[in-house]
Design a protein around this motif. Structure first.
Motif, PDB file in Angstrom:
ATOM      1  N   TYR A 126      -6.884   1.829  -2.329  1.00  0.00           N
ATOM      2  CA  TYR A 126      -6.243   2.268  -3.462  1.00  0.00           C
ATOM      3  C   TYR A 126      -5.855   0.300  -4.680  1.00  0.00           C
ATOM      4  O   TYR A 126      -5.103   0.415  -5.893  1.00  0.00           O
ATOM      5  CB  TYR A 126      -4.571   1.952  -2.319  1.00  0.00           C
ATOM      6  N   LYS A 127      -6.217  -0.318  -3.555  1.00  0.00           N
ATOM      7  CA  LYS A 127      -6.350  -1.682  -4.996  1.00  0.00           C
ATOM      8  C   LYS A 127      -7.503  -1.672  -5.657  1.00  0.00           C
ATOM      9  O   LYS A 127      -7.082  -1.910  -6.727  1.00  0.00           O
ATOM     10  CB  LYS A 127      -7.024  -2.409  -3.948  1.00  0.00           C
ATOM     11  N   ARG A 128      -8.102  -0.750  -6.086  1.00  0.00           N
ATOM     12  CA  ARG A 128      -8.907   0.108  -7.498  1.00  0.00           C
ATOM     13  C   ARG A 128      -8.090   0.241  -7.853  1.00  0.00           C
ATOM     14  O   ARG A 128      -8.204   0.912  -9.222  1.00  0.00           O
ATOM     15  CB  ARG A 128     -10.334   0.574  -6.506  1.00  0.00           C
ATOM     16  N   GLY A 129      -6.786   1.251  -7.301  1.00  0.00           N
ATOM     17  CA  GLY A 129      -6.062   2.063  -8.633  1.00  0.00           C
ATOM     18  C   GLY A 129      -6.019   2.964  -8.694  1.00  0.00           C
ATOM     19  O   GLY A 129      -5.453   3.461  -8.523  1.00  0.00           O
ATOM     20  N   ALA A 130      -7.144   3.603  -8.607  1.00  0.00           N
ATOM     21  CA  ALA A 130      -7.850   5.417  -8.258  1.00  0.00           C
ATOM     22  C   ALA A 130      -7.711   5.397  -6.642  1.00  0.00           C
ATOM     23  O   ALA A 130      -8.609   4.863  -6.109  1.00  0.00           O
ATOM     24  CB  ALA A 130      -9.010   4.986  -9.148  1.00  0.00           C
ATOM     25  N   ALA A 131      -6.685   6.265  -6.626  1.00  0.00           N
ATOM     26  CA  ALA A 131      -6.358   6.660  -5.440  1.00  0.00           C
ATOM     27  C   ALA A 131      -6.912   8.066  -5.198  1.00  0.00           C
ATOM     28  O   ALA A 131      -6.218   9.627  -6.297  1.00  0.00           O
ATOM     29  CB  ALA A 131      -5.299   6.545  -4.484  1.00  0.00           C
ATOM     30  N   SER A 132      -7.144   8.831  -4.648  1.00  0.00           N
ATOM     31  CA  SER A 132      -7.805  10.558  -4.546  1.00  0.00           C
ATOM     32  C   SER A 132      -7.725  10.773  -3.157  1.00  0.00           C
ATOM     33  O   SER A 132      -7.134  10.139  -2.319  1.00  0.00           O
ATOM     34  CB  SER A 132      -9.392  10.916  -4.996  1.00  0.00           C
TER      35      SER A 132
ATOM     36  N   PRO B 100       0.805  -1.208  -0.022  1.00  0.00           N
ATOM     37  CA  PRO B 100      -0.148  -0.530  -0.220  1.00  0.00           C
ATOM     38  C   PRO B 100       0.541   1.233  -0.034  1.00  0.00           C
ATOM     39  O   PRO B 100       1.090   2.480  -0.848  1.00  0.00           O
ATOM     40  CB  PRO B 100      -0.977  -0.204   1.173  1.00  0.00           C
ATOM     41  N   LEU B 101       1.856   0.903   0.997  1.00  0.00           N
ATOM     42  CA  LEU B 101       2.692   2.142   0.998  1.00  0.00           C
ATOM     43  C   LEU B 101       3.311   2.642  -0.519  1.00  0.00           C
ATOM     44  O   LEU B 101       2.999   3.662  -1.421  1.00  0.00           O
ATOM     45  CB  LEU B 101       3.799   2.190   1.906  1.00  0.00           C
ATOM     46  N   LEU B 102       3.828   1.978  -1.290  1.00  0.00           N
ATOM     47  CA  LEU B 102       4.151   1.989  -2.667  1.00  0.00           C
ATOM     48  C   LEU B 102       3.766   2.777  -3.875  1.00  0.00           C
ATOM     49  O   LEU B 102       3.446   3.259  -3.795  1.00  0.00           O
ATOM     50  CB  LEU B 102       4.954   0.767  -3.312  1.00  0.00           C
ATOM     51  N   GLN B 103       2.069   1.775  -3.016  1.00  0.00           N
ATOM     52  CA  GLN B 103       1.065   2.456  -4.123  1.00  0.00           C
ATOM     53  C   GLN B 103       1.245   4.071  -3.936  1.00  0.00           C
ATOM     54  O   GLN B 103       0.677   4.916  -4.686  1.00  0.00           O
ATOM     55  CB  GLN B 103      -0.433   1.608  -4.466  1.00  0.00           C
TER      56      GLN B 103
END
Lengths: 569, 222
Positions: free
Chosen positions: B181-187, B110-113
């Motif tokens: 984050y898993k969804r890839g779209a992070a706001s 998660p941190l990398l993402q």
């Protein structure tokens, strides 16, 4: 009947009025939630107005990400308007959503919800058992403060970590000094005032949370280590006293010289014959008349022995006048001692210079002696011999004149420096008109110098054999050791002297005829021999105007013989 | 052939031997850190981790948080991290160590993402400051994890820890993640929630380590 109706109407009105003032309670406010040990926590609220009706309050909470709503388990433990969550109900790292509801007959009002995480609301109690002890470190006392964490906070298992702070102040003062102690439970404070009375307090704080209240003040009186300071003062005082005494003693002993060193005496005017008393008395005529020296120019022979330089009269044996010598002409060299270590010779007396002067004019290679003077000639032959003989002489020095007596022609270029040895100066003949010294150069060697009206400064610096001063006459009288020839042009009535301008190097005696010459001739003769006496050479090259008259100082003749005490060597 | 084998074997042995011995500069005697030193270091590292996470969270705290709006869980919520003292103490040292390692492992990805998504967004709102912090955070967590492993090894050596193998836990966070984050779209909203979780988890780790330290080495500090 009407009265009763009126009264009932009024009562009803009042009743309705009263009933209309009731209202639902006002919104309560959650003031704070605190946990003393991160295991339980309490929340307090502030009720609003109750709307005139008895109002009850209820606290509801919801844990993070759950829908279940729970009511406060304990309303009483923590006091009024509080809710206490015990250990079972407390979860750390969990968001609580807490709401307080105020309810009365007419309604209920919810307060604003508050989100809390117990980790961030920890405020421990004050540390306890604060103990103060005075301890010593190499003789210097310090204060050791020790305490214990608040009892409820479990630091031992590591569940909660506390950091501590200490503050200390003197009794009677307002300023606290704060020391940060970290996680340790004891702390040393140094540099406290001896005999001071101190108050100490401690408080603590968890990692993220609030500071506790200060513990109750502990009192301590710091001991007097005054005696230790006193001994230092004693040492300092003794040392200072010793210094003062020694300085005083030194001043007493050497006060005078010290005074001279610090404040050198200002030389006062020393004018011979100057009488301050006369001045004070006020009569200027007396003062100035006193200035006129009675014995100036000195005529008496009393001081002759003090004269530094003795005049040597050079007598030419025959009637011939000794010619004055050209400055540029030949040179009459009188032998002097071979060694001349005198370094104070002026340029006029430079050996080489004079040699240069005398050399070419000298017909005789061996005896660079010669003069165009009338001193030469037959007389000079004798003089030559004299020279030869005199070459062996060590004596024949004209003593040096002290420079103080040289009111001389300021040109002061070359100086006749001669040094008369002690032997030579044994005989002094000084008269009004003449003084001569008879020395033992050879016993026969005597040089008398004419006395001039004005004393003349001659500073002899080397082994000049002859120092000739002659104001009016050109007379050279030289007596050598072996020969008794006296180069003398002797006029019984008067003595003619040749004015010896200078005795230059190479044993050149520079003579000048007074009558003819102007004040310009100036010759040099330096002593080739070494002398110990260093005297500057003064060039006597002022003209001789008068004959027997008093020669002014500018003429170059200074009757220093009378004035200057002959130094005895 | 045999010579070749022999050479390879010796090389292997040498390499193994070299690896086993601690390497010190100039051949000086190595200072082998004690367990107390390792604990000190590890706790310092966890403090650092927590402070960075707090800073990061504070930057994003202005954004609305989903946790207030609805149900929102940290992706590490199902790691059985004890939530009170009693539970924490009832777990043994071994389990507690495991929990720590699991927590630390769950945050790697998660941190990398987070760092990547922050970098994407940095042209829009913020400078590289936050993304750098996220990267630094990732490094710190990795270091901490390695440190905790060393600590566990040491404890095992000293017999403080039981012989259960404390293997590096697989990244469980990936399995149970419910974070955005898993969804890839992070706001930034997602960032805010993530950072909130991170701050909390780092505090948990710090606290568990402290418990371990005080139970293993009771001293003046506890």
């Amino acid at each position: 009947m009407r009265n009763i109706l009126e009264w009932t109407c009024l009562l009803l009105l009042l009743a309705t009025l009263r009933a209309n003032s009731h209202s639902p309670p006002e919104k309560p406010t959650l003031t704070s939630c605190r946990s003393p040990e991160k295991e339980t926590f309490t929340c307090w609220w502030q009720p609003g107005s109750d709307g005139g009706l008895p109002t009850t309050y209820a606290l509801y909470y919801r844990k993070e990400n759950t829908d279940a709503v729970y009511e406060c388990p304990d309303y009483f433990t923590a006091g009024e308007n509080s809710c206490f969550f015990n250990k079972n109900d407390t979860s750390i790292w969990v968001n609580y959503n807490i709401t307080v509801v105020a309810t009365n007959r007419l309604g209920s009002t919810f307060s604003d919800p508050v989100d809390i995480d117990v980790v961030y609301i920890v405020q421990p109690n004050s540390p306890e058992n604060v103990s103060l002890t005075v301890m010593e470190d190499k003789g210097w006392p310090f204060l050791r403060v020790a305490w214990e964490p608040p009892p409820k906070a479990d630091t031992r298992s590591g569940w909660i970590t506390l950091v501590y702070e200490i503050r200390i102040r003197l009794e009677g003062e307002n300023e606290w000094v704060i020391h940060v102690a970290g996680q340790q439970k004891l702390f040393n404070i140094f540099s406290l005032r001896s005999g001071g009375s101190y108050l100490v307090q401690v408080r603590c704080k968890p990692d993220h949370g609030f500071w506790s209240e200060w513990s109750s003040a502990s009192h301590i009186r710091f001991p007097d280590y005054f005696h230790r300071e006193k001994s230092t003062w004693i040492v300092v005082t003794v040392f200072c006293a010793f210094m003062v005494l020694s300085v005083t003693w030194l001043l007493r002993m050497n006060g005078h010289s010290l005074k001279h060193y610090l404040l050198p005496p200002v030389p006062g005017p020393k004018i011979k014959g100057f009488n301050q008393q006369l001045l004070k008395n006020g009569k200027s005529e007396d003062v100035f008349s006193a200035l006129v020296m009675s014995d100036f120019p000195p005529m008496s022979s009393s001081n002759y022995e003090d004269l530094l330089v003795e005049y040597l009269e050079v007598y030419v044996p025959d009637e011939q006048e000794v010619k004055s010598k050209e400055l540029h002409g030949g040179c009459f060299k009188l032998e002097s001692s071979t060694s001349d270590s005198d370094s104070g010779r002026g340029s006029c007396d430079s050996h080489t210079l004079l040699m240069d002067k005398c050399g070419p004019s000298n017909g005789n290679g061996d005896h660079p002696m010669g003069t165009e003077d009338q001193v030469g000639g037959r007389d000079w032959d004798d003089g030559l011999d004299a020279k030869e003989d005199m070459s062996g002489l060590d004596v024949g020095r004209v003593k040096t004149w002290p420079s103080v007596f040289s009111p001389l022609p300021t040109s002061a270029s070359s100086l006749l420096n001669q040094q008369i040895s002690r032997e030579l100066t044994k005989h002094h003949c000084l008269s009004d008109s003449m003084f001569c010294t008879q020395g033992v150069l050879g016993p026969e060697f005597s040089l008398c110098s004419a006395q001039l009206a004005m004393p003349q400064l001659i500073e002899s610096r080397s082994d000049f054999n002859i120092h000739k001063l002659s104001a009016e006459k050109d007379r050279v009288q030289a007596v050598t050791e072996d020969t008794s020839a006296i180069l003398q042009t002797f006029v019984p009535q008067e003595r003619d002297y040749s004015k010896v301008r200078r005795v230059g190097s190479g044993n050149m005696l520079l003579l000048q005829r007074v009558s003819e010459r102007g004040p310009d001739a100036c010759e040099e003769k330096s002593n080739s021999a070494g002398t110990n006496v260093k005297t500057p050479s003064v060039c006597l090259h002022s003209a001789m105007q008068g004959q027997k008259d008093t020669v002014l100082a500018t003429s170059g003749y200074v009757d220093t013989a009378a004035m200057v005490p002959m130094p005895t060597y | 052939m045999t010579r070749g084998y022999f050479a390879v074997l010796t090389l292997l042995q040498l390499s193994l031997r070299v690896r086993s011995a601690p390497i010190c500069a100039f051949g000086a005697k190595c200072h082998v850190p004690t367990l107390a030193d390792v604990f000190e270091r590890v706790i310092q590292q966890s403090s650092r981790m927590h402070s960075i996470s707090s800073d990061l969270h504070a930057e994003f705290d202005s954004y609305p948080s989903r946790k207030q709006v609805g149900k929102w869980k940290c992706h590490t919520h199902d790691i059985l991290a004890p939530g009170d003292k009693k539970n924490a103490q009832s777990l043994g040292r071994e389990e507690l160590t495991q929990v720590i390692l699991r927590l630390l492992g769950a945050w790697r990805d998660p941190l990398l993402q987070l760092h990547q998504s922050m970098r994407q967004q940095q042209e829009e709102d913020q400078g590289p400051h936050s993304s750098n912090m996220a990267l630094e955070m990732s490094d710190v967590i990795q270091e901490l994890r390695a440190g905790v492993l060393k600590m566990a090894d040491k404890m095992k050596l000293l017999g403080v820890l039981s012989g259960n193998t404390v293997a590096p836990a697989p990244p469980e966070g990936a399995l149970h993640s419910s974070g955005s984050y898993k969804r890839g779209a992070a706001s930034p909203v997602d960032h805010n929630d993530l950072l909130h979780c991170l701050s909390r988890d780092s505090d948990k780790v710090k606290n568990y380590l402290r418990i371990l330290q005080c139970s293993t080495l009771p001293g003046l500090e506890c």
